[in-house]
Design a protein around this motif. Structure first.
Motif, PDB file in Angstrom:
ATOM      1  N   UNK A  18       0.654  -1.108  -0.460  1.00  0.00           N
ATOM      2  CA  UNK A  18      -0.047   0.028  -0.107  1.00  0.00           C
ATOM      3  C   UNK A  18       1.054   1.070   0.059  1.00  0.00           C
ATOM      4  N   UNK A  19       0.209   2.278  -0.152  1.00  0.00           N
ATOM      5  CA  UNK A  19       1.214   3.931   0.124  1.00  0.00           C
ATOM      6  C   UNK A  19       1.387   4.048   1.835  1.00  0.00           C
ATOM      7  N   UNK A  20       1.255   3.407   2.469  1.00  0.00           N
ATOM      8  CA  UNK A  20       1.071   3.134   4.130  1.00  0.00           C
ATOM      9  C   UNK A  20       2.275   3.249   4.708  1.00  0.00           C
ATOM     10  N   UNK A  21       2.977   3.339   3.914  1.00  0.00           N
ATOM     11  CA  UNK A  21       5.253   3.085   4.231  1.00  0.00           C
ATOM     12  C   UNK A  21       5.193   3.086   5.581  1.00  0.00           C
ATOM     13  N   UNK A  22       4.984   4.240   6.002  1.00  0.00           N
ATOM     14  CA  UNK A  22       5.313   4.950   6.914  1.00  0.00           C
ATOM     15  C   UNK A  22       4.629   3.815   8.193  1.00  0.00           C
ATOM     16  N   UNK A  23       3.698   3.161   8.362  1.00  0.00           N
ATOM     17  CA  UNK A  23       2.602   2.363   9.265  1.00  0.00           C
ATOM     18  C   UNK A  23       3.439   0.502   8.672  1.00  0.00           C
ATOM     19  N   UNK A  24       3.594   0.748   7.530  1.00  0.00           N
ATOM     20  CA  UNK A  24       3.846  -1.004   7.591  1.00  0.00           C
ATOM     21  C   UNK A  24       5.727  -0.722   7.714  1.00  0.00           C
ATOM     22  N   UNK A  25       6.156   0.047   7.671  1.00  0.00           N
ATOM     23  CA  UNK A  25       7.702   0.337   8.455  1.00  0.00           C
ATOM     24  C   UNK A  25       7.274   0.247   9.983  1.00  0.00           C
ATOM     25  N   UNK A  26       6.634   0.873  10.405  1.00  0.00           N
ATOM     26  CA  UNK A  26       6.274   0.477  12.122  1.00  0.00           C
ATOM     27  C   UNK A  26       6.409  -1.269  12.290  1.00  0.00           C
ATOM     28  N   UNK A  27       5.301  -1.287  11.598  1.00  0.00           N
ATOM     29  CA  UNK A  27       4.654  -3.231  11.744  1.00  0.00           C
ATOM     30  C   UNK A  27       6.312  -3.819  12.206  1.00  0.00           C
ATOM     31  N   UNK A  28       7.370  -3.799  10.522  1.00  0.00           N
ATOM     32  CA  UNK A  28       7.471  -4.322  10.295  1.00  0.00           C
ATOM     33  C   UNK A  28       9.343  -4.449  12.152  1.00  0.00           C
ATOM     34  N   UNK A  29       9.127  -2.984  11.912  1.00  0.00           N
ATOM     35  CA  UNK A  29       9.863  -3.246  13.110  1.00  0.00           C
ATOM     36  C   UNK A  29       9.238  -3.423  14.537  1.00  0.00           C
ATOM     37  N   UNK A  38      -0.850   2.824  15.395  1.00  0.00           N
ATOM     38  CA  UNK A  38      -1.904   2.263  14.741  1.00  0.00           C
ATOM     39  C   UNK A  38      -1.321   1.601  14.369  1.00  0.00           C
ATOM     40  N   UNK A  39       0.070   0.958  14.555  1.00  0.00           N
ATOM     41  CA  UNK A  39       1.358   0.234  14.037  1.00  0.00           C
ATOM     42  C   UNK A  39       0.800  -1.031  14.859  1.00  0.00           C
ATOM     43  N   UNK A  40       0.322  -1.119  16.267  1.00  0.00           N
ATOM     44  CA  UNK A  40      -0.327  -1.811  17.075  1.00  0.00           C
ATOM     45  C   UNK A  40      -1.520  -2.241  16.718  1.00  0.00           C
ATOM     46  N   UNK A  41      -2.464  -1.702  16.557  1.00  0.00           N
ATOM     47  CA  UNK A  41      -3.753  -1.457  15.552  1.00  0.00           C
ATOM     48  C   UNK A  41      -3.778  -2.720  14.633  1.00  0.00           C
ATOM     49  N   UNK A  42      -3.089  -1.922  13.760  1.00  0.00           N
ATOM     50  CA  UNK A  42      -3.034  -3.702  12.757  1.00  0.00           C
ATOM     51  C   UNK A  42      -2.233  -4.859  12.658  1.00  0.00           C
ATOM     52  N   UNK A  43      -1.388  -4.880  13.478  1.00  0.00           N
ATOM     53  CA  UNK A  43      -0.849  -6.031  14.462  1.00  0.00           C
ATOM     54  C   UNK A  43      -1.637  -6.829  15.146  1.00  0.00           C
ATOM     55  N   UNK A  44      -2.051  -6.276  15.872  1.00  0.00           N
ATOM     56  CA  UNK A  44      -3.414  -6.761  16.474  1.00  0.00           C
ATOM     57  C   UNK A  44      -4.257  -7.814  15.110  1.00  0.00           C
ATOM     58  N   UNK A  45      -5.447  -6.963  13.905  1.00  0.00           N
ATOM     59  CA  UNK A  45      -6.010  -7.373  13.049  1.00  0.00           C
ATOM     60  C   UNK A  45      -5.420  -8.201  11.867  1.00  0.00           C
TER      61      UNK A  45
END
Length: 295
Positions: free
Chosen positions: A28-39, A115-122
């Motif tokens: 997606x275009x949410x690069x910072x979100x995915x970077x934080x999720x991976x981190x 948001x990264x925490x939210x996304x990792x949960x789902x």
């Protein structure tokens, strides 16, 4: 650490990281979100909860069941990673160090970390829903993880933990808090692995008793290490609980009493494994490691 356990943890950890790398690829275009999720999900870590999934499944069904455990093991790591991200936030424990490096909200920013925490949960439930397992089993696993993660499990424990700051707790209250905050997800890890391995009702009862014991033992040892080990070794701020005036096993029982409590829980876990059946060598070694680990 025994060589067999070290190899098991390396193998299971590598598999979880491979599964998560694929799941968390940025489409997606949410690069910072995915970077934080991976981190948060792929940083340094023990991967104990995924290891419990694999170990419980293999204890009952052998190594052939490992491939059926990948999605569940990765799902447990997603929920654990999300809980750490949120636990470290300024509104919660306000920590700057986790796993030997900057916490997610320090590395990125507070909103991105939330948001990264939210996304990792789902993401955890997406992994389970897409797993190559029978539909009835997937529903059981999703239900198990949802119960352990939410307001009757880990989140309830976190709420009790926050409310306990600057308040005295009895030992029974402290155990209830950690049974939920730390133990619920550890128990779910072992139970989910056992379900994948085809556990009978009796075996599920035994693995639950084992996991409840090591879940509490994990927290007791954490409390011990918080006063006996330095920040560099811990990978998080040493003495943080005492600085926030949080009740711990050491503050209630003293250092020797806390060590005796960990030994008692270790005996409970070993007794439960004797009733489980199957090849429990790795589960036993995991219990040994949890009680005797030095970081």
């Amino acid at each position: 650490m025994p060589a067999k356990l070290k190899m098991f943890l390396q193998t299971s950890g590598q598999q979880v990281e491979q599964t998560l790398t694929t799941a968390l690829a940025d489409h997606s275009s949410a690069e910072a979100l995915f970077a934080a999720m991976n981190y948060a999900a792929l940083g340094p870590g023990k991967r104990l909860r995924p290891a419990l999934v694999y170990a419980a499944a293999q204890a009952l069904a052998g190594k052939d069941v490992a491939s059926q455990s990948h999605a569940a093991a990765a799902a447990l790591e997603c929920v654990h990673a999300y809980s750490l991200v949120h636990d470290d936030l300024p509104a919660m424990d306000d920590d700057a160090l986790r796993r030997g490096r900057a916490t997610c909200h320090i590395q990125f920013d507070e909103a991105t970390a939330i948001l990264a925490g939210d996304a990792l949960q789902t993401q955890a439930f997406e992994l389970l829903a897409a797993a190559d397992l029978p539909a009835e089993l997937k529903i059981r696993l999703i239900t198990e993880l949802a119960h352990a993660s939410g307001a009757r499990g880990m989140v309830a424990g976190q709420a009790i933990d926050l409310a306990a700051v600057d308040h005295a707790l009895a030992l029974e209250q402290l155990e209830e808090m950690h049974r939920l905050k730390t133990g619920a997800l550890i128990s779910a890890s072992a139970r989910i692995g056992a379900m994948i391995g085809g556990a009978s009702d009796e075996q599920l009862t035994a693995i639950t008793r084992y996991a409840e014991a090591i879940g509490l033992a994990f927290q007791v040892q954490d409390d011990i290490l918080d006063v006996t080990t330095d920040t560099e070794t811990l990978g998080k701020t040493q003495g943080a609980d005492a600085a926030r005036n949080k009740p711990t096993y050491v503050s209630l029982l003293g250092l020797d009493g806390a060590r005796s409590k960990a030994d008692e829980l270790h005996r409970e876990a070993t007794g439960a494994l004797a009733r489980l059946g199957g090849n429990t060598a790795i589960l036993q070694q995991l219990a040994d490691y949890i009680v005797h680990r030095d970081h």
